[in-house]
Write a protein that holds these residues in place. Structure first.
Motif, PDB file in Angstrom:
ATOM      1  N   UNK A   9      36.518  25.675  44.351  1.00  0.00           N
ATOM      2  CA  UNK A   9      35.973  25.003  43.175  1.00  0.00           C
ATOM      3  C   UNK A   9      34.404  24.843  43.299  1.00  0.00           C
ATOM      4  N   UNK A  10      34.038  23.989  44.623  1.00  0.00           N
ATOM      5  CA  UNK A  10      32.593  23.966  44.518  1.00  0.00           C
ATOM      6  C   UNK A  10      31.925  24.770  45.590  1.00  0.00           C
ATOM      7  N   UNK A  68      31.911  40.388  44.418  1.00  0.00           N
ATOM      8  CA  UNK A  68      32.523  40.352  45.611  1.00  0.00           C
ATOM      9  C   UNK A  68      32.822  38.793  46.013  1.00  0.00           C
ATOM     10  N   UNK A  69      31.926  38.136  45.694  1.00  0.00           N
ATOM     11  CA  UNK A  69      32.115  36.664  45.745  1.00  0.00           C
ATOM     12  C   UNK A  69      33.228  35.976  44.795  1.00  0.00           C
ATOM     13  N   UNK A  70      33.296  36.397  43.639  1.00  0.00           N
ATOM     14  CA  UNK A  70      34.234  36.168  42.726  1.00  0.00           C
ATOM     15  C   UNK A  70      35.822  36.677  43.262  1.00  0.00           C
ATOM     16  N   UNK A  71      35.703  37.914  43.926  1.00  0.00           N
ATOM     17  CA  UNK A  71      36.967  38.325  44.533  1.00  0.00           C
ATOM     18  C   UNK A  71      37.172  37.517  45.947  1.00  0.00           C
ATOM     19  N   UNK A  72      36.236  36.901  46.620  1.00  0.00           N
ATOM     20  CA  UNK A  72      36.547  36.134  47.680  1.00  0.00           C
ATOM     21  C   UNK A  72      37.227  35.055  47.201  1.00  0.00           C
ATOM     22  N   UNK A  73      36.685  34.323  46.062  1.00  0.00           N
ATOM     23  CA  UNK A  73      37.390  33.169  45.510  1.00  0.00           C
ATOM     24  C   UNK A  73      38.810  33.455  45.034  1.00  0.00           C
ATOM     25  N   UNK A 103      41.903  33.500  38.758  1.00  0.00           N
ATOM     26  CA  UNK A 103      41.275  34.482  37.700  1.00  0.00           C
ATOM     27  C   UNK A 103      39.872  33.777  37.377  1.00  0.00           C
ATOM     28  N   UNK A 104      39.629  32.582  37.533  1.00  0.00           N
ATOM     29  CA  UNK A 104      38.516  32.070  36.923  1.00  0.00           C
ATOM     30  C   UNK A 104      37.234  32.490  37.815  1.00  0.00           C
ATOM     31  N   UNK A 105      37.498  32.473  39.229  1.00  0.00           N
ATOM     32  CA  UNK A 105      36.379  33.055  40.071  1.00  0.00           C
ATOM     33  C   UNK A 105      36.058  34.529  39.900  1.00  0.00           C
ATOM     34  N   UNK A 106      37.160  35.400  39.491  1.00  0.00           N
ATOM     35  CA  UNK A 106      36.841  36.581  39.490  1.00  0.00           C
ATOM     36  C   UNK A 106      35.923  36.823  38.050  1.00  0.00           C
ATOM     37  N   UNK A 107      36.619  35.927  36.922  1.00  0.00           N
ATOM     38  CA  UNK A 107      36.020  36.036  35.776  1.00  0.00           C
ATOM     39  C   UNK A 107      34.361  35.746  35.774  1.00  0.00           C
TER      40      UNK A 107
END
Length: 138
Positions: A9-10, A68-73, A103-107
């Motif tokens: 989240x953070x 990639x950072x979204x994918x890491x999340x 899904x939120x981090x990917x988006x």
């Protein structure tokens, strides 16, 4: 496992938010620079090109790394989901909240990348136009 949810989240979302702020800030700075630019004040094309391309690499780096950072999340949130499923009785609400976080981090990663790509393309086009004007002036 609360620390992992906190990190996603953070940590991941915060990093993506910071990347979007940096990208937007650099875009505005470049637009202001381009609006005030006088092509005839540069003696060589190379010096103009260096001035025009300042900060474009940073925006391009944000564009390529945000997904990639979204994918890491996403991966971290899926790990959290599996851990919740294995440690406790299966509670649908915990599973769904973990999957929603994934899904939120990917988006968000994709939104940051798309926005930065648009910014980069606009700035590269401005640079090309100024270089063409410089070629015609000389």
């Amino acid at each position: 496992m609360e620390y992992l949810k906190f990190a996603i989240d953070y940590g991941v979302m915060g990093l993506l938010f910071a990347m979007s702020i940096i990208s937007c800030g650099l875009f505005v700075e470049r637009i202001v620079f381009y609006k005030a630019l006088n092509v005839t004040s540069y003696k060589t094309k190379k010096s103009l090109e260096i001035a025009l391309s300042n900060h474009l690499t940073t925006i391009a780096t944000i564009t390529s790394n945000a997904p990639y950072i979204g994918l890491l999340g996403t991966v971290l949130a899926i790990m959290l989901t599996f851990t919740n499923m294995s440690e406790q009785s299966i509670e649908t609400s915990k599973i769904m909240s973990s999957l929603a976080l994934a899904l939120k981090t990917t988006a968000v990663g994709l939104v940051v990348a798309i926005l930065s790509m648009v910014f980069n393309n606009i700035l590269v086009r401005y640079s090309e136009r100024f270089l063409a004007v410089f070629d015609e002036e000389i």
